[in-house]
Each structure stands twice: as structure tokens, then as C-alpha cells.
Enzyme design. Structure first.
Site, short mmCIF file in Angstrom:
data_model
loop_
_atom_site.label_atom_id
_atom_site.label_comp_id
_atom_site.label_asym_id
_atom_site.label_seq_id
_atom_site.Cartn_x
_atom_site.Cartn_y
_atom_site.Cartn_z
N THR A 125 -36.85 -20.05 26.08
CA THR A 125 -38.04 -19.66 25.32
C THR A 125 -38.14 -18.14 25.20
O THR A 125 -37.67 -17.41 26.08
CB THR A 125 -39.30 -20.19 26.04
OG1 THR A 125 -40.45 -19.58 25.47
CG2 THR A 125 -39.30 -19.90 27.54
N ASP A 126 -38.82 -17.71 24.15
CA ASP A 126 -39.04 -16.26 23.98
C ASP A 126 -39.98 -15.72 25.07
O ASP A 126 -40.05 -14.50 25.27
CB ASP A 126 -39.60 -15.94 22.59
CG ASP A 126 -40.93 -16.61 22.27
OD1 ASP A 126 -41.45 -17.38 23.10
OD2 ASP A 126 -41.46 -16.36 21.16
N GLU A 127 -40.68 -16.63 25.77
CA GLU A 127 -41.63 -16.16 26.80
C GLU A 127 -40.93 -15.46 27.95
O GLU A 127 -41.57 -14.76 28.74
CB GLU A 127 -42.49 -17.32 27.32
CG GLU A 127 -43.37 -17.90 26.24
CD GLU A 127 -44.57 -18.68 26.77
OE1 GLU A 127 -44.92 -18.54 27.95
OE2 GLU A 127 -45.15 -19.43 25.98
N TYR A 153 -44.88 -20.52 34.35
CA TYR A 153 -43.99 -21.23 33.41
C TYR A 153 -42.85 -20.33 32.96
O TYR A 153 -41.67 -20.68 33.09
CB TYR A 153 -44.78 -21.73 32.19
CG TYR A 153 -43.88 -22.07 31.01
CD1 TYR A 153 -43.03 -23.18 31.05
CD2 TYR A 153 -43.86 -21.26 29.86
CE1 TYR A 153 -42.18 -23.48 29.98
CE2 TYR A 153 -43.02 -21.56 28.80
CZ TYR A 153 -42.18 -22.66 28.86
OH TYR A 153 -41.34 -22.95 27.81
N LYS A 157 -38.71 -20.53 33.62
CA LYS A 157 -37.69 -20.59 32.55
C LYS A 157 -36.72 -19.43 32.69
O LYS A 157 -35.51 -19.58 32.47
CB LYS A 157 -38.36 -20.57 31.16
CG LYS A 157 -39.22 -21.78 30.83
CD LYS A 157 -38.42 -23.08 30.72
CE LYS A 157 -37.54 -23.13 29.51
NZ LYS A 157 -36.88 -24.47 29.38
P1 NAD Z 1 -42.66 -31.24 26.15
O1 NAD Z 1 -43.55 -30.93 27.29
O2 NAD Z 1 -43.24 -31.80 24.90
O3 NAD Z 1 -41.52 -32.27 26.62
C1 NAD Z 1 -40.86 -32.15 27.85
C2 NAD Z 1 -40.12 -33.45 28.12
O4 NAD Z 1 -39.39 -33.30 29.34
C3 NAD Z 1 -41.04 -34.67 28.30
O5 NAD Z 1 -40.53 -35.76 27.60
C4 NAD Z 1 -41.01 -34.93 29.81
O6 NAD Z 1 -41.20 -36.28 30.15
C5 NAD Z 1 -39.61 -34.45 30.15
N1 NAD Z 1 -39.48 -34.05 31.56
C6 NAD Z 1 -40.31 -33.22 32.27
N2 NAD Z 1 -39.88 -33.12 33.52
C7 NAD Z 1 -38.75 -33.85 33.62
C8 NAD Z 1 -37.84 -34.11 34.68
N3 NAD Z 1 -38.02 -33.60 35.90
N4 NAD Z 1 -36.78 -34.91 34.43
C9 NAD Z 1 -36.58 -35.45 33.20
N5 NAD Z 1 -37.43 -35.25 32.17
C10 NAD Z 1 -38.49 -34.45 32.37
O7 NAD Z 1 -41.86 -29.90 25.88
P2 NAD Z 1 -41.35 -29.27 24.49
O8 NAD Z 1 -42.42 -28.47 23.89
O9 NAD Z 1 -40.67 -30.32 23.71
O10 NAD Z 1 -40.26 -28.24 25.06
C11 NAD Z 1 -38.92 -28.67 25.28
C12 NAD Z 1 -38.11 -27.49 25.80
O11 NAD Z 1 -38.15 -26.42 24.85
C13 NAD Z 1 -38.65 -26.91 27.10
O12 NAD Z 1 -37.56 -26.55 27.90
C14 NAD Z 1 -39.42 -25.67 26.66
O13 NAD Z 1 -39.40 -24.69 27.68
C15 NAD Z 1 -38.61 -25.23 25.46
N6 NAD Z 1 -39.34 -24.48 24.41
C16 NAD Z 1 -40.50 -25.00 23.87
C17 NAD Z 1 -41.12 -24.33 22.82
C18 NAD Z 1 -42.39 -24.85 22.17
O14 NAD Z 1 -42.98 -24.16 21.34
N7 NAD Z 1 -42.84 -26.06 22.49
C19 NAD Z 1 -40.56 -23.14 22.33
C20 NAD Z 1 -39.39 -22.64 22.92
C21 NAD Z 1 -38.77 -23.35 23.94
O1 DAU Z 2 -43.21 -19.14 22.74
C1 DAU Z 2 -42.66 -20.36 23.13
C2 DAU Z 2 -43.63 -21.12 23.99
O2 DAU Z 2 -44.67 -21.59 23.15
C3 DAU Z 2 -42.99 -22.27 24.74
O3 DAU Z 2 -42.04 -21.76 25.64
C4 DAU Z 2 -44.03 -23.11 25.48
O4 DAU Z 2 -43.43 -24.23 26.07
C5 DAU Z 2 -45.07 -23.55 24.49
O5 DAU Z 2 -46.10 -24.27 25.15
C6 DAU Z 2 -45.69 -22.35 23.76
O6 DAU Z 2 -46.45 -21.53 24.67
P1 DAU Z 2 -47.87 -20.90 24.24
O7 DAU Z 2 -48.62 -20.59 25.46
O8 DAU Z 2 -47.67 -19.82 23.24
O9 DAU Z 2 -48.48 -22.16 23.43
P2 DAU Z 2 -49.95 -22.83 23.44
O10 DAU Z 2 -49.96 -23.82 22.33
O11 DAU Z 2 -50.35 -23.27 24.78
O12 DAU Z 2 -50.88 -21.60 23.03
C7 DAU Z 2 -50.67 -20.88 21.83
C8 DAU Z 2 -51.69 -19.79 21.79
O13 DAU Z 2 -53.01 -20.37 21.61
C9 DAU Z 2 -51.79 -18.96 23.05
O14 DAU Z 2 -52.07 -17.61 22.72
C10 DAU Z 2 -53.01 -19.55 23.80
C11 DAU Z 2 -53.89 -20.01 22.67
N1 DAU Z 2 -54.73 -21.20 22.96
C12 DAU Z 2 -54.12 -22.32 23.45
C13 DAU Z 2 -54.86 -23.44 23.74
C14 DAU Z 2 -54.19 -24.66 24.31
C15 DAU Z 2 -56.09 -21.19 22.70
O15 DAU Z 2 -56.64 -20.18 22.22
N2 DAU Z 2 -56.82 -22.30 22.99
C16 DAU Z 2 -56.27 -23.43 23.52
O16 DAU Z 2 -57.02 -24.42 23.79
#
Ligand code: NAD
Ligand code: DAU
Length: 345
Positions: A125-127, A153, A157
Site C-alpha cells: 500500500t502507499d500508506e 496498519y 504492511k
Molecule cells: P479486505 O479487508 O477487503 O480483504 C482482506 C481479505 O483477507 C479478507 O477476505 C479476509 O478474510 C482475508 N484474511 C484476513 N486475514 C487473513 C488470514 N490470516 N489468513 C487468510 N486470509 C485472511 O482487504 P482489501 O481492501 O481487499 O485489501 C487487500 C490487500 O490490498 C491488503 O493487503 C491491503 O493492505 C492491500 N491494499 C488495499 C487497498 C485498498 O484501498 N483497499 C489499497 C492498497 C493496498
Molecule cells: O491508501 C491505501 C489504503 O487505503 C489501504 O492500504 C487500506 O487498506 C485502505 O483501507 C485505505 O485506507 P484509508 O484509511 O485511506 O481508507 P478509509 O476508507 O478507511 O478512509 C479514507 C479516508 O476517509 C480517510 O482519510 C479517513 C476518512 N474517513 C473514513 C471513514 C471510515 C472518514 O472521514 N469517515 C469514515 O467514517
């Protein structure tokens, strides 16, 4: 080609499973997922009967189960999506983030070493780069930006990324890493900003914006992320990190107002609430490397992607209604129940 996709019952992992089964009808995709609160088997129902697909319920931290699976499948590649992914939950309970995100990654890579895998891809992730200031729009994250994390988190990562690179250098494991910006699209779990706001707005519930809502995220349609990982898997250089993002920066408050507009709901639903602890201000990816080396460019413009996403939530009520009717209610109450309201707006 057999590919193990971990976390394939989650948001991005499931979209990746669909993408791969469609793009490569002769590949075997084995999805490994623990089915935590974030994993939904119903998401995968359309592919369950596909002869090229296998679902295995397992924890990536369970060494015996993972080694047994590698023994059975002899996979060519692993793409690791499995993770605890929500920043707010990591602030409440960091431990499971360290366990799954770091130790789970280690177990997978140990299995890859033992079974001589062709590629291990880590979905990061970019985080891991921390955040950028709002008053420096000229700054972007490149692959050389130092790791500088803010939340449990992102720290977990980043720890995993460092371990992946160490396994490459120390043991010669053929790894790649992608660091993507915020994704949005179908099957996004309702705890995250965009689905949470759509679902609350549909129920005329308050829309809880953290602080003033000026934080900026760089949004990418999930299918574009899946295409990027597909390219890295097939054409990326071993040992390399690739940033993935589409230069689509938006303030949270503007996203929430747009959702109100799309659903015909009043902005008076917006409620400013106490900020997230350690809240990152701005994320912005420089995707030059993946464009230059692999020819990747995002295909979905935000205007189209958000339209498709809102429509998806309108037409897939069964999927999210089932989720929010369970433990999610308790989660919501804990996170938002007594969160201070701010006199903004
Ligand atoms: P998500 O939370 O929707 O899904 C995570 C999945 O992993 C779920 O199906 C969960 O059951 C499974 N899981 C969790 N713990 C596990 C374990 N111990 N063993 C096996 N399975 C397990 O997450 P997402 O948003 O789809 O993110 C997927 C990946 O992409 C993550 O690694 C996250 O860090 C990365 N990522 C997410 C975003 C985003 O915007 N959502 C952006 C950049 C990177
Ligand atoms: O940048 C990539 C990341 O993006 C991934 O690595 C993470 O897994 C993914 O969850 C996401 O992280 P963020 O923290 O950016 O996403 P989230 O949707 O939780 O929040 C987006 C923005 O909105 C953040 O600035 C917090 C804000 N927010 C979020 C929630 C849930 C609110 O203002 N209110 C809310 O209720």
C-alpha cells in the site's frame, strides 16, 4: 499455471480472482482465505463451480495448513492480498495486524522457498510512505520515498514489505511488490469511506466525516489495480517495487458531497466527527515507473468509476445488507456510537 491468491474473498482479492479467471481461462486459481469479518464467500459464488477455481478456508499464519496446500497444488506463483486492512481497527487492536500482515507473509514466503515458487507477489500500500503535506502539491510518493508509517496498519504492511525484500536478498526468493493508492469499486467492505457513505446515505443516516474532511486520498478503480498486478506478475522485474495510482486526488469531503449528489440526498446528512488518531493528510502516487516499464495506465476515469460503484451498491443490496446486519452493527456502535460531533459546516 497455478496461482495461489490469498485474501481472495475480500474486496480487491475477489476482483483479482474474477479478472484472472476471465483473462486466463487455462490458469488454475486457488483462493486461500480465513474468512475473517472482511471475507465473504458469497462474493465468490459466481466462480465456485468453475473447474479452474478452488477455494480453501485457511489462515495464512497456519504453517501446517499452508505447507500442506503447497504440497497439494505445487503453485507457480502466489499473490498475497490476505491482510487486516482497516486503519481504524488497527488503532483499536494492533496485534492481529502484526500477526496476519507480517507473520502470515513470512509463512507464505517460507512455503514459497520450500516449494521453489516462480514468483511471490506482495500486495502492499502507499500508506507505507506515510503522508504528504497539503501545501506541497508538487510532492508525490515514488518507489524511493523512505518508509515512514503512521498507523499500526501501515507499520505492519511496511514490516511485511521489508521482510519480502529481505527474503529476496537473503534467500534469492523471486519477489515483487506493488504499492497502490486507495481502491474503490464492487465488493468494497462497508467499513471503508466510499461504501460506508453510500450505505448510510441510502438509509438517511448521518455521514461521519473525520475532522474537517480535508484529507486527500488518490482513488483508483479496483479493476485498474488488478490489471497492474497482472502485469507485474507476468512482466515485472524480480526484486522490484512498483507504485500504482492514477493521479486522482480528492478531498474526503468532496467525495462525500458527490455521493450525496449521486443519490439525491441532502448534504445536511454530513456530520463532522472527532478525527482519526494520527490521521494521514495526503496520499499521492507517482506511477511513472509502472507506466514506463510495463505500459500500465488506469483505464477507468473517476467520474465513470464512482457512477458504476454507486450503481453496484444500489443493485447489490443483498450483498451488503447481509454484512451490515451482523457483527458490523456492534463495530459501528463501538467506532461511531459516542464519537464526538464537531461544530463544523
Ligand atoms: P479486505 O479487508 O477487503 O480483504 C482482506 C481479505 O483477507 C479478507 O477476505 C479476509 O478474510 C482475508 N484474511 C484476513 N486475514 C487473513 C488470514 N490470516 N489468513 C487468510 N486470509 C485472511 O482487504 P482489501 O481492501 O481487499 O485489501 C487487500 C490487500 O490490498 C491488503 O493487503 C491491503 O493492505 C492491500 N491494499 C488495499 C487497498 C485498498 O484501498 N483497499 C489499497 C492498497 C493496498
Ligand atoms: O491508501 C491505501 C489504503 O487505503 C489501504 O492500504 C487500506 O487498506 C485502505 O483501507 C485505505 O485506507 P484509508 O484509511 O485511506 O481508507 P478509509 O476508507 O478507511 O478512509 C479514507 C479516508 O476517509 C480517510 O482519510 C479517513 C476518512 N474517513 C473514513 C471513514 C471510515 C472518514 O472521514 N469517515 C469514515 O467514517
Amino acid at each position: 499455471m497455478t496461482i495461489i491468491v490469498t485474501g481472495g474473498a475480500g474486496f480487491i482479492g475477489s476482483n483479482f480472482v474474477f479478472h484472472m479467471l476471465e483473462q486466463y481461462p487455462d490458469y488454475r486459481i486457488v483462493c486461500v482465505d480465513k474468512l475473517t469479518y472482511a471475507g465473504n464467500l458469497s462474493t465468490l459464488k459466481t466462480v465456485m463451480d468453475n473447474p479452474n477455481f478452488r477455494f480453501v478456508r485457511a489462515d495464512i499464519c497456519d504453517r501446517a495448513a499452508i505447507f500442506q496446500l503447497f504440497e497439494e497444488e505445487k503453485p507457480d506463483a502466489v499473490v498475497n492480498f490476505a491482510a487486516e486492512s482497516h486503519v481504524d481497527r488497527s488503532i483499536e487492536n494492533p496485534e492481529v495486524f502484526l500477526t496476519t500482515n507480517i507473520l502470515g507473509t513470512q509463512v507464505l514466503m517460507d512455503a514459497c522457498r520450500k516449494y521453489g515458487i516462480g514468483r511471490y507477489h506482495q500486495v502492499s500500500t502507499d500508506e507505507v510512505y506515510g503522508d504528504l503535506p497539503l501545501d506541497r502539491p508538487d510532492l508525490f510518493f515514488t518507489e524511493d520515498t523512505p518508509i515512514h508509517t503512521s498507523s499500526p496498519y501501515s507499520s505492519s504492511k511496511a514490516g511485511a514489505d521489508l521482510l519480502v525484500l529481505a527474503y529476496h536478498r537473503t534467500y534469492g526468493l523471486p519477489v515483487t511488490i506493488s504499492r497502490c493508492s486507495n481502491n474503490y469499486g464492487p465488493y468494497h467492505f462497508p467499513e471503508k469511506l466510499i461504501p460506508l457513505m453510500i450505505i448510510n446515505a441510502l438509509a438517511d443516516k448521518p455521514l461521519p466525516v473525520y475532522g474537517e474532511g480535508l484529507n486527500v486520498r488518490d482513488w483508483l478503480y479496483v479493476e485498474d489495480h488488478c490489471r497492474a498486478i497482472d502485469l507485474i506478475l507476468h512482466k515485472g522485474t524480480v526484486g522490484e517495487v512498483y507504485n500504482v495510482g492514477g493521479h486522482n486526488e480528492m478531498r474526503n469531503i468532496d467525495i462525500v458531497k458527490l455521493i450525496c449528489e449521486k443519490l439525491g440526498k441532502p448534504e445536511s446528512l454530513i456530520t463532522h466527527v472527532a478525527d482519526r488518531k494520527g490521521h494521514d493528510m495526503r496520499y499521492a502516487i507517482d506511477p511513472t515507473k509502472i507506466h514506463r516499464e510495463l505500459g500500465w495506465l488506469p483505464e477507468t476515469k473517476f467520474a465513470d468509476g464512482i457512477e458504476k460503484t454507486v450503481r453496484w451498491y444500489l443493485t447489490h443490496r443483498d450483498w451488503w445488507e447481509e454484512i451490515i446486519s451482523g457483527d458490523y452493527q456492534k463495530y459501528y456502535e463501538k467506532m461511531y456510537g459516542d464519537r464526538e460531533q464537531l461544530p463544523i459546516g
